[in-house]
Design an enzyme around this catalytic site. Structure first.
Site, mmCIF file in Angstrom:
data_model
loop_
_atom_site.group_PDB
_atom_site.id
_atom_site.type_symbol
_atom_site.label_atom_id
_atom_site.label_comp_id
_atom_site.label_asym_id
_atom_site.label_seq_id
_atom_site.Cartn_x
_atom_site.Cartn_y
_atom_site.Cartn_z
ATOM 1 N N ASP A 1 0.773 -1.247 0.000
ATOM 2 C CA ASP A 1 0.000 0.000 0.000
ATOM 3 C C ASP A 1 0.799 1.289 0.000
ATOM 4 O O ASP A 1 0.235 2.344 0.293
ATOM 5 C CB ASP A 1 -0.932 0.035 1.212
ATOM 6 C CG ASP A 1 -1.982 -1.049 1.231
ATOM 7 O OD1 ASP A 1 -2.001 -1.857 0.291
ATOM 8 O OD2 ASP A 1 -2.772 -1.103 2.179
ATOM 9 N N GLU B 1 -7.526 5.273 -4.574
ATOM 10 C CA GLU B 1 -6.349 5.815 -3.890
ATOM 11 C C GLU B 1 -5.103 5.688 -4.760
ATOM 12 O O GLU B 1 -4.167 6.487 -4.631
ATOM 13 C CB GLU B 1 -6.163 5.122 -2.541
ATOM 14 C CG GLU B 1 -7.183 5.588 -1.517
ATOM 15 C CD GLU B 1 -7.062 4.915 -0.162
ATOM 16 O OE1 GLU B 1 -6.987 5.640 0.839
ATOM 17 O OE2 GLU B 1 -7.071 3.665 -0.116
ATOM 18 N N GLU C 1 -7.529 -3.215 -3.885
ATOM 19 C CA GLU C 1 -8.855 -2.858 -3.401
ATOM 20 C C GLU C 1 -9.179 -1.435 -3.845
ATOM 21 O O GLU C 1 -9.974 -1.213 -4.749
ATOM 22 C CB GLU C 1 -8.862 -2.985 -1.881
ATOM 23 C CG GLU C 1 -10.167 -2.669 -1.196
ATOM 24 C CD GLU C 1 -9.982 -2.722 0.310
ATOM 25 O OE1 GLU C 1 -10.625 -3.556 0.947
ATOM 26 O OE2 GLU C 1 -9.174 -1.934 0.848
#
Length: 940
Positions: free
Chosen positions: A464, A545, A541
């Site tokens: 991430d 972002e 996911e």
């Protein structure tokens, strides 16, 4: 059912006080195991590395961890000596080759290259071609799981591990060695071939079941396994021997062989041509000019035999939708829909640039006093950062403030603007200074920069980074817009550039960070897991972002004068936007399996997709996780307004009513297609709600009321400045652009509109948008004659500039009577009564250049009530073009080929014209914007 081998350290992204609903058969229908991670000791002597006015450390803070195995043991990259000094691109489709997350699996987990899937084993490389999807998890997940059809290796190979030996933009070469034998196999996205090199043994293919041989030509063998066709290629002079499930061939002193999955048995001759043209590398090159983003995807090859240097590669849907390059009739099945094969070592895509703006334009729909009150609530809060401590939640808080700075500036609240800027600078400077409670630390083994306190495995699993750091880059870009000195390299800009290099490094020669760590240029989107240690491959996911990072790059590059970073951001955003459209939202309804009962997925996996999130089964979060954060980089979502409407409708069905927890995010999402509906929901609560953690009432109020005034984004028009956008309502377009430069400039839009923008300012202008500036937006229609307009529009306006659109190739297949990759023009909200004795008529100018045997064909369709069902379709005979440069006229005089349905009164109806090439193997053009490009409908 997918077996999950690893999950993030934490599975909660919930706002404080928000309880997760029971996952039941969700969480991807995946079994999740809690993982205990012990701290790894820091080196005794740590150094602080200066970076402009900031700094980072070369050692982790005491008591923290870097990358670990699932048992908490430190882990370093699993690379050959040849690759040891290269920055390894974690967060890729093949990262498990280099990141050994599990001590008992020194090879790899399944890797999804598409069309082929792979898994490294002691004896070599498993290869599969999954073509039948399975639905798991109570219908919440679809997958094309890896299942080996065969294993490719060498006789006797029994390697203790597999390492990454070489890689390029979308290919990788794993390496096996057992003391007597060495084996390498180059694989990649879109590659139907596996290119093998080995020493110390014969070529060996072990099939999962007894193969059927459909062709035996000595060194070329065609076999069928599990219903899939493969071709095996040994060096000339060799001969394949089949014994049960073992197939071997001596290499005759050579060290190479290959295999390919065939789309059909009759493709063997074509594939044989390229069997010894070994792929040695892959590279993408991009450019953003004049409102268009182009990307060229190229493979480098080496001729092992003969002189052939070409190859075959399968294009994903998001690629072939945007290329005019010739494609073969061959196709493959994949979790991303149909892949189409090109016979060449390169292809080019072209898309309109999806613009990014610092804020929506000023509008009369915003009450400045009310907005000022909402702004003050945030700026004067006792803790504007809501207790955030780790990289993710600090980023969310920074993003929340960043959205309000240009809004405050827009309404003259300069004191509030400056206070917000001060808050953002202070928090960023804390993080950008080593030795405090929060800092960034560089890991020389993994060549990555990690922020501590970390979260969601950003430290122990390298997850991430692009999500977390996107907020820092975006916030810094907003600061740079107002304070260039702060963003200078000698000040805090160097630290921002380190975050960019860690997550989206444009350099392939940087020894400190890998090229585009998380962004998979061929798949068209990013991956979130740093290790890829799942049976389902890698996953992402929150695609939104990832987009946030790209939008931040556009704004940072524009604000600091770094056009290379700005254009990188445009390439990443525009590419990923189409991937999101197709693979997360299935906007064309051509990707998800027919029996998958959802219109969207919360997560995309290498093997498919899942209607779920990592932490909850709540539909609001499943739908909202691919929306947040809502920014000026979110406008791209408005390209597919019908998909947004389906998305919101499904969320409300699954939710048992309108959103409650993430209502503000979903209102803003809905406003990209139906601003009036979103405003009605906002008005219904009148500000009495709790904002999502990264949102504020100020931003949501400004967003919804602005779009209700100027209309939804008009994605049929693009500006030649990446920081520009267009909105449309009732036939009027609103044009806006922000000029970060030090001199005034004129922005030109694709519909011919120009806008003069002063230095370091935003400018806005309005103008007529034709009869229907956006096919998804209502617009008045007068008259029965429509011009074709570039961008897919039928319009009664006569002021649009002349242009031309490309008609895709028929790819050498007879498409007579069936639209194939058509160029589509449409107008909605049309009213009229059938004119007695009239018939559909059109006059088009088409040109095939010097291409031989092309034949454009037209279909005109009528949706009488605008409900999405076409009640009448008229297909006309094709027009055979000549191979001479120059326009030729194609009219309805060619005659009707087929007609279905009946005409009737148009009541808010839709009229569509499709034109495609019915014959040939090349592209042609159709003229737009002139009286020689018109459709006349039989209505009054």
């Amino acid at each position: 059912m997918i077996e999950v081998l690893l999950v993030r350290t934490s599975l909660s992204r919930l706002a404080p006080g928000l309880a997760a609903r029971p996952a039941a058969a969700t969480l991807l229908a995946i079994a999740v195991a809690a993982v205990g991670l012990g701290p790894a000791a820091s080196p005794a002597a740590a150094a602080t590395i200066p970076a402009g006015a900031g700094s980072y450390s070369d050692s982790r803070p005491a008591g923290t961890s870097g990358p670990t195995t699932n048992t908490g043991a430190p882990v370093t990259p699993k690379l050959t000596t040849a690759a040891r000094d290269k920055p390894v691109p974690t967060n890729d489709w093949w990262s498990s080759l280099a990141y050994q997350r599990y001590g008992d699996n020194p090879y790899s987990t399944p890797m999804y290259g598409h069309p082929l899937t792979y898994q490294a084993k002691a004896s070599g490389l498993e290869v599969g071609y999954p073509t039948t999807p399975a639905i798991v998890g109570d219908g919440r997940q679809y997958e094309y799981a890896h299942k080996a059809d065969l294993t490719v290796g060498l006789s006797g190979l029994n390697s203790p591990d597999t390492k990454a030996d070489a890689w390029s933009d979308w290919t990788v070469t794993p390496y096996w060695a057992d003391g007597s034998r060495t084996f390498r196999a180059t694989i990649g996205h879109g590659m139907p071939f596996v290119y093998a090199k080995g020493s110390g043994g014969d070529a060996r293919i072990t099939t999962a079941s007894t193969p059927t041989v459909f062709s035996d030509q000595g060194n070329v063998l065609g076999i069928t396994v599990a219903g899939h066709h493969y071709a095996l290629f040994a060096p000339t002079g060799s001969d394949w021997n089949v014994s049960g499930t073992a197939i071997t061939a001596g290499l005759g002193g050579k060290d190479y062989f290959s295999l390919a999955v065939l789309p059909s048995t009759d493709a063997l001759a074509t594939y044989r041509k390229y069997a010894f043209s070994f792929v040695t590398g892959s590279q993408v090159a991009w450019q953003s000019t004049g409102g268009t983003v182009k990307a060229t995807y190229s493979l480098t090859t080496e001729a092992k035999e003969g002189t052939e240097r070409g190859t075959l590669q399968a294009l994903y849907r998001h690629q072939w939708l945007h290329t005019t390059d010739a494609l073969t009739p061959y196709t493959y099945v994949s979790p991303r829909g149909t892949m189409k094969v090109r016979e060449s070592a390169s292809f080019t895509t072209s898309q309109k640039n999806n613009g990014v703006v610092p804020a929506l334009p000023a509008s009369s729909g915003v009450d400045k006093a009310r907005l000022a009150g909402y702004l003050n609530e945030v700026a004067n809060a006792s803790d504007p950062f809501s207790g955030a401590a780790d990289t993710y939640w600090t980023g969310k808080a920074l993003g929340r403030l960043a959205q309000l700075v240009p809004v405050a500036d827009q309404i003259g609240e300069t004191a509030t603007r400056d206070k917000l800027l001060g808050l953002m600078k202070g928090r960023l400077q804390e993080w950008f200074t080593a030795g405090g409670a929060s800092e960034f630390s560089y890991d020389k083994d993994w060549k990555t920069l990690t922020g501590y306190p970390a979260s969601y495995g950003s430290d122990t699993e390298l997850n991430d980074h692009h999500f977390h750091y996107s907020y820092y880059v975006y916030a810094a870009a907003i600061i740079a817009q107002y304070d260039q000195a702060w963003a200078a390299d000698s000040a805090w800009g160097t630290m921002i550039k380190h975050l960019i290099r860690d997550t989206a490094n444009p350099s392939r020669t940087d020894s400190a960070y890998p090229f585009l760590r998380g962004f998979d240029v061929y798949a068209g989107h990013s991956w979130a897991s740093g290790h890829q240690g799942f049976a389902a491959g890698n996953n992402q996911e929150s695609s939104s972002e990832s987009i946030n990072l790209s939008a931040g790059l556009v704004l940072w590059g524009a604000a600091t004068g770094d056009t290379n970073l700005r254009d990188l951001g445009s390439f990443l955003l525009t590419t990923e936007s189409e991937a999101i459209t197709q693979y997360w939202f299935d906007a064309s309804q051509q990707v998800f399996p027919a029996f998958f009962g959802h219109d969207t997925v919360g997560m995309v996996w290498g093997s498919g997709g899942a209607y779920s999130t990592w932490w909850t089964a709540n539909p609001e979060e499943i739908h909202g996780i691919n929306v947040l954060p809502v920014t000026g980089g979110s406008l791209h979502l408005a390209r597919e307004k019908a998909a947004i409407k389906r998305n919101i409708a499904e969320m409300e069905r699954e939710n048992g009513g309108p959103a409650q927890e993430w209502r503000d995010l979903l209102w803003q999402f809905e406003s990209l297609s139906d601003p009036a509906a979103a405003k009605a929901k906002w008005d219904g609560v009148n500000g009495n709600y709790t904002p999502e953690q990264g949102e504020s009432k100020a931003h949501t109020y400004h967003w919804i009321n602005t779009l209700n005034t100027v209309g939804a984004p008009d994605m049929t028009v693009s500006g030649d400045l990446p920081t520009s956008a267009v909105f449309s309502k009732d036939g009027t377009r609103t044009y806006t652009a922000h000029n970060h430069g030090s001199t005034a400039r004129t922005v030109t839009f694709s519909d011919g509109k120009t806008l003069s923008v002063p230095a370091r300012s935003t400018a806005t202008s309005t103008g007529p948008g034709g009869s229907n500036p956006d096919p998804e937006e209502p617009g008045p229609s007068t008259g029965n004659t429509f011009r074709l307009k570039s961008g897919g529009v039928l319009t009664t306006a006569t002021t649009d500039p002349a242009g031309a659109d490309t008609i895709a190739s028929a790819d050498g297949v007879n498409r007579d009577g069936t639209p194939y990759r058509p160029t589509v023009y449409e107008v909605k909200k049309v009213n009229g009564k059938v004119a007695s004795g009239a018939a559909t008529a059109f006059r088009l100018r088409v040109d095939a250049g010097t291409k031989v045997g092309l034949a454009p064909q037209v279909r005109v369709s009528y949706d009488l009530t605008g409900d999405g069902t076409f009640d009448r379709a008229e297909t006309f005979r094709y027009f055979a073009t000549d191979p001479v440069n120059g326009w030729e006229e194609y009219t309805q005089a060619s005659g009707a080929q087929a007609t279905t349905g009946s005409l009737g009164e148009l009541k808010n109806g839709t009229v569509r014209l499709e034109i495609w090439n019915a014959l040939g193997n090349g592209t042609s053009q159709v003229q737009t914007g002139t009286d020689a490009a018109v459709l006349k409908i039989p209505y009054v």
